[in-house]
Design an enzyme around this catalytic site. Structure first.
Site, mmCIF file in Angstrom:
data_model
loop_
_atom_site.group_PDB
_atom_site.id
_atom_site.type_symbol
_atom_site.label_atom_id
_atom_site.label_comp_id
_atom_site.label_asym_id
_atom_site.label_seq_id
_atom_site.Cartn_x
_atom_site.Cartn_y
_atom_site.Cartn_z
ATOM 1 N N TYR A 120 0.835 -1.206 0.000
ATOM 2 C CA TYR A 120 0.000 0.000 0.000
ATOM 3 C C TYR A 120 0.864 1.249 0.000
ATOM 4 O O TYR A 120 2.012 1.257 0.459
ATOM 5 C CB TYR A 120 -0.915 0.032 1.222
ATOM 6 N N ILE A 157 -7.371 -0.654 11.283
ATOM 7 C CA ILE A 157 -8.402 0.349 11.513
ATOM 8 C C ILE A 157 -9.684 -0.131 10.840
ATOM 9 O O ILE A 157 -9.651 -0.871 9.852
ATOM 10 C CB ILE A 157 -7.970 1.726 10.978
ATOM 11 N N PHE A 194 2.044 9.520 4.089
ATOM 12 C CA PHE A 194 2.393 9.268 5.490
ATOM 13 C C PHE A 194 3.020 7.885 5.696
ATOM 14 O O PHE A 194 3.679 7.651 6.700
ATOM 15 C CB PHE A 194 1.176 9.433 6.412
ATOM 16 N N ASP A 195 2.851 6.981 4.753
ATOM 17 C CA ASP A 195 3.461 5.655 4.927
ATOM 18 C C ASP A 195 3.375 4.882 3.628
ATOM 19 O O ASP A 195 2.527 5.153 2.761
ATOM 20 C CB ASP A 195 2.737 4.875 6.041
ATOM 21 N N PHE A 212 -5.713 5.077 0.829
ATOM 22 C CA PHE A 212 -4.791 3.956 0.631
ATOM 23 C C PHE A 212 -4.920 3.441 -0.803
ATOM 24 O O PHE A 212 -6.025 3.136 -1.266
ATOM 25 C CB PHE A 212 -5.104 2.814 1.588
ATOM 26 N N TYR A 270 -8.046 7.057 12.562
ATOM 27 C CA TYR A 270 -7.395 7.335 13.843
ATOM 28 C C TYR A 270 -8.073 8.460 14.635
ATOM 29 O O TYR A 270 -7.579 8.861 15.680
ATOM 30 C CB TYR A 270 -5.920 7.675 13.622
#
Length: 578
Positions: free
Chosen positions: A181, A211, A191-192, A254, A237
């Protein structure tokens, strides 16, 4: 990055909002500006940077997250800035939580849009001002960058980017999945990424390890499918965010590629691709098999291939020499059969995987082609394909035979044709399986003979024949010459003349020279009374026989020197007994 879901609770935050920073949306419009200076009667909106793609605009009751700089219209002096505080401002639009001018000015705004909103005093803090920061009758200018929009009614959004042509199964709750992802905020800020770590994210689906939005968004995917999953903050979150990369109340985007999928209850999956005609026997436990394979993961990326090594994989079946899934998959196969075998990790290399070759919890796909198999107890299999009429004489030990053959492996390779060959049966001139196949044949007879390796070239192979290979022979017996027992040069086909010496002494002079000895033997052969060893030089054999009887080596045999080999053996045995 481990995803943990926290529901959003906005009420407490909204009640504590600093009125200096409150912004309110309503209807986006630009107030008419006259050429003559005068007090503003409505907000003025300058949309100076609009993104090319805008999938959603701010509406009443939406929640927004944005950065702003607030300045006075009169002198440009800054009175507040979310940038300076290092934290974007979060609020709900159209419910009086923002000053009226901002409530209107944010309406219709897109994520990543920048606009300048000028708010007259009566739509801001009026003739009173506030907190000693905003003076009375101040015209305020807000430079706004919208970062996020969501609604309490939002659901997880899924957009499929690509999907494989065939999909036998989709992900469900309790499946274990491996996926790559890229994670970004709604503004596009990354962010990731699993790609940056060069490792898939692996987890159970629908078990609370993700999540809530991802648990939902990953359902119904095929291996190899790509999709966009947009998760609202309260399914991500929430008001706490996560670390320094995911701010509070952030919508997450994502881009997901599903690499692998299985369920702990999964069994082996077998797809039969090709079965040859005339399959009379299938593999079973204890058989030894040689097969080629290509090994891939479920997304099609390869991890191993016997073809690249130009060597079959050879093993016993059902005896634990290979992974459990393959041990099971190799049962019930025909020679030449092709299968696709999908092996779940609990029947392969489990959670640990194999070094850098096979990741943990990987589903393995094997495309198998069976070259041959045999059992250590297998005999030579002989099938007569043609037998001439009137077969009165058959090949046996000591016979000299001439034969043609075609030799190949069971997959048809190593096709070797040979011109007529010669061998004497029983002399280890050929492999034992071929000798067995050539025994008991008539001249003109044809056979198909399957020779397992323990009757052939064994584990080591020979002359281009791989180790442990089963051989297939097509045989034809061209000519047969009956032989004599090992150790003999000549045998009588019936009783020998008794007494023998007078029969040999053709001229009756009581002595037999080589010429007379040779003439006598050739006469016996011609009349079918005796036989020389086939495939040998008759003159040389007869001379050796003569020399054996000419005890004193004077060039002739007399009656006292003549003894049959059986008589010599009998005398030797008597001497041994003494």
């Amino acid at each position: 990055m481990a995803f943990r879901s926290t529901l959003s609770h906005f009420s407490s935050q909204l009640l504590q909002m600093d009125l200096l920073a409150c912004l309110v949306l309503f209807v986006l419009h630009v107030a008419a500006v006259t050429c003559t200076p005068g007090p503003l009667v409505d907000i003025v909106v300058d949309r100076y940077d609009i993104p090319k793609v805008c999938s959603r605009e701010v509406q009443t009751e939406d929640f927004v997250r944005y950065h702003f700089n607030g300045t006075f219209h009169e002198d440009g002096k800054k009175f507040d800035s979310s940038h300076d505080r290092g934290k974007a401002f979060i609020s709900q639009v159209g419910l009086g939580r923002l000053i009226t001018g901002m409530d209107r000015g944010l309406q219709g705004m897109c994520v990543n849009e920048r606009r300048r909103i000028t708010v007259p005093p009566h739509l801001a803090y009026g003739s009173v001002g506030t907190g000693g920061v905003i003076p009375p009758d101040a015209v305020l200018v807000f430079d706004v960058l919208l970062l996020d929009i969501w609604s309490a009614e939002d659901k997880v959004q899924i957009r499929t980017l690509s999907k494989p042509a065939s999909c036998n199964r989709t992900s469900v709750v309790s499946d274990y999945i491996r996926y790559h992802y890229n994670g970004t905020l709604l503004s596009g800020e990354a962010f990731d990424s699993s790609y940056s770590r060069n490792s898939t994210y692996d987890t159970y689906l629908g078990q609370g390890y993700l999540i809530k939005g991802m648990d939902e968004g990953l359902l119904g995917m095929c291996v190899g499918e790509k999709r966009i999953i947009i998760v609202p903050p309260f399914l991500a979150y929430g008001e706490n965010g996560s670390g320094t990369r995911i701010p509070p109340q952030a919508t997450l985007v994502f881009e997901v590629l599903l690499v692998d999928l299985f369920n702990p209850k999964d069994d082996l999956m077998v797809q039969v691709k090709e079965v040859p005609e005339g399959c009379t026997r299938r593999t079973k436990t204890g058989d030894y098999i040689r097969y080629h394979y290509n090994g891939t993961f479920q997304d099609g990326s390869p991890f191993d291939s016997s073809y690249q090594r130009n060597s079959t994989y050879n093993t016993y079946i059902g005896m634990g020499y290979v992974i459990r899934g393959i041990d099971k998959a190799l049962q019930g196969l025909c020679i030449g059969e092709k299968r696709r075998v999908i092996v779940p990790p609990h029947m392969a290399y489990g959670e640990e995987g194999v070094g850098d070759l096979i990741p943990g919890s990987a589903v393995l796909v094997f495309d198998i082609h069976v070259i041959d198999f045999h059992n250590p107890n297998d005999p030579v299999h002989i099938k007569v394909t043609h037998k001439p009429k009137g077969c009165s004489m058959k090949s046996e030990t000591d016979d000299l035979i001439q034969y043609r053959y075609n030799c190949s492996l069971m997959d048809g390779t190593l096709d070797k044709l040979d011109s007529p060959s010669f061998t004497t049966l029983g002399t280890n001139g050929v492999i034992s399986g071929l000798e067995k196949g050539l025994s008991g044949m008539c001249e003109g007879e044809r056979r198909e003979v399957v020779v397992p390796p323990h009757w052939g070239h064994g584990e080591n192979g020979a002359g281009g024949v791989p180790g442990s290979a089963v051989l297939f022979f097509e045989l034809e017996l061209v000519e047969l010459q009956k032989g004599v027992p090992e150790g003999y040069m000549f045998v009588w086909l019936g009783d020998s003349p008794n007494p023998l010496f007078p029969a040999m002494d053709l001229n009756g002079d009581n002595e037999v020279p080589l010429e007379e000895f040779s003439e006598f033997l050739m006469l016996q052969i011609k009349e079918g009374k005796g036989r020389l060893r086939p495939g040998t030089d008759a003159d040389a054999v007869i001379k050796d026989m003569f020399n054996n009887q000419d005890r004193n080596e004077d060039g002739k045999i007399v009656v006292d020197e003549l003894k049959l080999k059986t008589d010599e053996q009998s005398e030797r045995m008597k001497r041994d007994e003494l």
